[in-house]
Write a protein that holds these residues in place. Sequence first.
Motif, PDB file in Angstrom:
ATOM      1  N   ALA A  16       0.856  -1.224   0.000  1.00  0.00           N
ATOM      2  CA  ALA A  16       0.000   0.000   0.000  1.00  0.00           C
ATOM      3  C   ALA A  16       0.880   1.259   0.000  1.00  0.00           C
ATOM      4  N   GLN A  17       0.578   2.250  -0.801  1.00  0.00           N
ATOM      5  CA  GLN A  17       1.348   3.525  -0.886  1.00  0.00           C
ATOM      6  C   GLN A  17       0.658   4.615  -0.056  1.00  0.00           C
ATOM      7  N   GLY A  18       1.465   5.354   0.821  1.00  0.00           N
ATOM      8  CA  GLY A  18       0.917   6.463   1.666  1.00  0.00           C
ATOM      9  C   GLY A  18       0.710   7.745   0.869  1.00  0.00           C
ATOM     10  N   LEU A  19       0.038   8.758   1.590  1.00  0.00           N
ATOM     11  CA  LEU A  19      -0.270  10.043   0.929  1.00  0.00           C
ATOM     12  C   LEU A  19       0.968  10.906   0.764  1.00  0.00           C
ATOM     13  N   ASP A  20       2.011  10.561   1.602  1.00  0.00           N
ATOM     14  CA  ASP A  20       3.223  11.388   1.500  1.00  0.00           C
ATOM     15  C   ASP A  20       4.297  10.731   0.651  1.00  0.00           C
ATOM     16  N   SER A  21       3.937   9.804  -0.108  1.00  0.00           N
ATOM     17  CA  SER A  21       4.897   9.121  -0.979  1.00  0.00           C
ATOM     18  C   SER A  21       5.158   9.998  -2.190  1.00  0.00           C
ATOM     19  N   PRO A  22       6.282   9.816  -2.907  1.00  0.00           N
ATOM     20  CA  PRO A  22       6.583  10.633  -4.098  1.00  0.00           C
ATOM     21  C   PRO A  22       5.524  10.538  -5.155  1.00  0.00           C
ATOM     22  N   PHE A  23       4.775   9.583  -5.068  1.00  0.00           N
ATOM     23  CA  PHE A  23       3.714   9.473  -6.071  1.00  0.00           C
ATOM     24  C   PHE A  23       2.710  10.584  -5.929  1.00  0.00           C
ATOM     25  N   PHE A  24       2.387  10.898  -4.623  1.00  0.00           N
ATOM     26  CA  PHE A  24       1.396  11.955  -4.378  1.00  0.00           C
ATOM     27  C   PHE A  24       2.056  13.338  -4.268  1.00  0.00           C
ATOM     28  N   LEU A  25       3.370  13.451  -4.055  1.00  0.00           N
ATOM     29  CA  LEU A  25       4.077  14.759  -3.967  1.00  0.00           C
ATOM     30  C   LEU A  25       5.180  14.797  -5.022  1.00  0.00           C
ATOM     31  N   PRO A  26       4.819  15.019  -6.249  1.00  0.00           N
ATOM     32  CA  PRO A  26       5.831  14.943  -7.302  1.00  0.00           C
ATOM     33  C   PRO A  26       6.801  16.111  -7.281  1.00  0.00           C
ATOM     34  N   PHE A  27       6.452  17.309  -6.671  1.00  0.00           N
ATOM     35  CA  PHE A  27       7.304  18.511  -6.686  1.00  0.00           C
ATOM     36  C   PHE A  27       7.960  18.790  -5.356  1.00  0.00           C
ATOM     37  N   ALA A  28       7.816  17.867  -4.390  1.00  0.00           N
ATOM     38  CA  ALA A  28       8.412  18.093  -3.065  1.00  0.00           C
ATOM     39  C   ALA A  28       9.914  18.212  -3.174  1.00  0.00           C
ATOM     40  N   GLY A  29      10.539  17.482  -4.027  1.00  0.00           N
ATOM     41  CA  GLY A  29      11.996  17.559  -4.182  1.00  0.00           C
ATOM     42  C   GLY A  29      12.446  18.895  -4.746  1.00  0.00           C
ATOM     43  N   LEU A  30      11.668  19.495  -5.619  1.00  0.00           N
ATOM     44  CA  LEU A  30      12.013  20.809  -6.187  1.00  0.00           C
ATOM     45  C   LEU A  30      12.027  21.894  -5.129  1.00  0.00           C
ATOM     46  N   ALA A  31      11.040  21.878  -4.219  1.00  0.00           N
ATOM     47  CA  ALA A  31      10.989  22.892  -3.150  1.00  0.00           C
ATOM     48  C   ALA A  31      12.172  22.751  -2.231  1.00  0.00           C
ATOM     49  N   LYS A  33      15.096  21.521  -2.987  1.00  0.00           N
ATOM     50  CA  LYS A  33      16.274  21.956  -3.721  1.00  0.00           C
ATOM     51  C   LYS A  33      16.361  23.488  -3.779  1.00  0.00           C
ATOM     52  N   ARG A  34      15.208  24.149  -3.908  1.00  0.00           N
ATOM     53  CA  ARG A  34      15.186  25.627  -3.952  1.00  0.00           C
ATOM     54  C   ARG A  34      15.638  26.225  -2.637  1.00  0.00           C
ATOM     55  N   LYS A  35      15.240  25.650  -1.526  1.00  0.00           N
ATOM     56  CA  LYS A  35      15.660  26.144  -0.206  1.00  0.00           C
ATOM     57  C   LYS A  35      17.163  26.010  -0.038  1.00  0.00           C
ATOM     58  N   GLU A  36      17.707  24.894  -0.522  1.00  0.00           N
ATOM     59  CA  GLU A  36      19.152  24.692  -0.401  1.00  0.00           C
ATOM     60  C   GLU A  36      19.919  25.725  -1.228  1.00  0.00           C
ATOM     61  N   GLU A  37      19.413  26.073  -2.412  1.00  0.00           N
ATOM     62  CA  GLU A  37      20.078  27.077  -3.252  1.00  0.00           C
ATOM     63  C   GLU A  37      20.047  28.471  -2.599  1.00  0.00           C
ATOM     64  N   GLU A  38      18.922  28.837  -1.945  1.00  0.00           N
ATOM     65  CA  GLU A  38      18.818  30.145  -1.274  1.00  0.00           C
ATOM     66  C   GLU A  38      19.803  30.248  -0.136  1.00  0.00           C
ATOM     67  N   LYS A  39      19.981  29.121   0.632  1.00  0.00           N
ATOM     68  CA  LYS A  39      20.953  29.132   1.732  1.00  0.00           C
ATOM     69  C   LYS A  39      22.361  29.331   1.188  1.00  0.00           C
ATOM     70  N   ALA A  40      22.668  28.697   0.072  1.00  0.00           N
ATOM     71  CA  ALA A  40      23.996  28.825  -0.513  1.00  0.00           C
ATOM     72  C   ALA A  40      24.258  30.261  -0.984  1.00  0.00           C
ATOM     73  N   GLU A  41      23.254  30.908  -1.548  1.00  0.00           N
ATOM     74  CA  GLU A  41      23.404  32.296  -1.999  1.00  0.00           C
ATOM     75  C   GLU A  41      23.643  33.241  -0.831  1.00  0.00           C
ATOM     76  N   LYS A  42      22.917  33.021   0.272  1.00  0.00           N
ATOM     77  CA  LYS A  42      23.097  33.882   1.451  1.00  0.00           C
ATOM     78  C   LYS A  42      24.487  33.717   2.034  1.00  0.00           C
ATOM     79  N   ALA A  43      24.972  32.470   2.071  1.00  0.00           N
ATOM     80  CA  ALA A  43      26.320  32.244   2.595  1.00  0.00           C
ATOM     81  C   ALA A  43      27.370  32.896   1.709  1.00  0.00           C
ATOM     82  N   ALA A  44      27.149  32.884   0.403  1.00  0.00           N
ATOM     83  CA  ALA A  44      28.102  33.511  -0.516  1.00  0.00           C
ATOM     84  C   ALA A  44      28.119  35.026  -0.358  1.00  0.00           C
ATOM     85  N   LYS A  45      26.961  35.623  -0.176  1.00  0.00           N
ATOM     86  CA  LYS A  45      26.892  37.083   0.020  1.00  0.00           C
ATOM     87  C   LYS A  45      27.562  37.485   1.315  1.00  0.00           C
ATOM     88  N   ALA A  46      27.368  36.718   2.369  1.00  0.00           N
ATOM     89  CA  ALA A  46      27.985  37.055   3.655  1.00  0.00           C
ATOM     90  C   ALA A  46      29.497  36.966   3.567  1.00  0.00           C
TER      91      ALA A  46
END
Length: 255
Positions: A16-31, A33-46
């Motif tokens: 049985a597949q849950g509601l939080d499986s990648p099947f039901f959240l296809p864009f969770a990985g993109l969000a 990844k975006r947070k990780e890129e913003e942290k990297a930009e802030k560290a570079a500016k500092a």
Amino acid sequence: MASKKRAKQAAKKTPAQGLDSPFFLPFAGLAKKRKEEEKAEKAAKAAKPAGPDPKKKAPAPRAAPPPPPVDLVSEAESFAMYMAGVRALEEGKARIPRTSSQVERAERPAATPATDLDADARAQLHSLVAEGVRFEITDDGERIEGRRLDTDPRELRRLRRGAYTIDGRLDLHGMTASQARQEVEKFVRKKRTDGDRVVALIHGRGNHSPRGIGVLRGEIAAWLSQGPVAHHVAAFASAPPEDGGAGVVLALLAR
């Protein structure tokens, strides 16, 4: 029946597949990844040192002001141009000659002092305002009389009838109005200072005057009531016939 049985068996084999499986959240990985890129930009500016933003353009340098115009004539040359034709004074002359206007003013005769036309008016004003003297005057064309307002009317009646002894007489025949006025003022002051009470001012009937009218008659009344000696006079009236009649003015001096 066989198909239903195979379907049940396939369902048991698939978990049985849950509601939080990648099947039901296809864009969770993109969000994530975006947070990780913003942290990297802030560290570079500092970590980057502060400095001008390369995106902003630097202000253009100001143009240098134009050089001042070159004076082609020096100060010495300018002075020489302005002084051209000037000659030095001869030796021994320490003063500049006077101008024509100064010569005219020196030769012009001194102006004679103008006659003060307001002297009589000022004298009357001085008598009425400064001295506080006011007279009541009556003139019927032949006889004239006046009384200071603070004088008892009975004193004027006695003067008119000749009830007082005359202490002095002043003859004004042949005098001009200016001369007569000076003499009357001087005479009245002296007689009051001496303690005299009544004086007679002889002006004549005007038989030899134009139109037979005495010139000094009305003038004497004005001098006694409005002139500088008004505060020395209490009353005045034309004399009775035995003392000279209409050709004489009797003045009752103030005490």
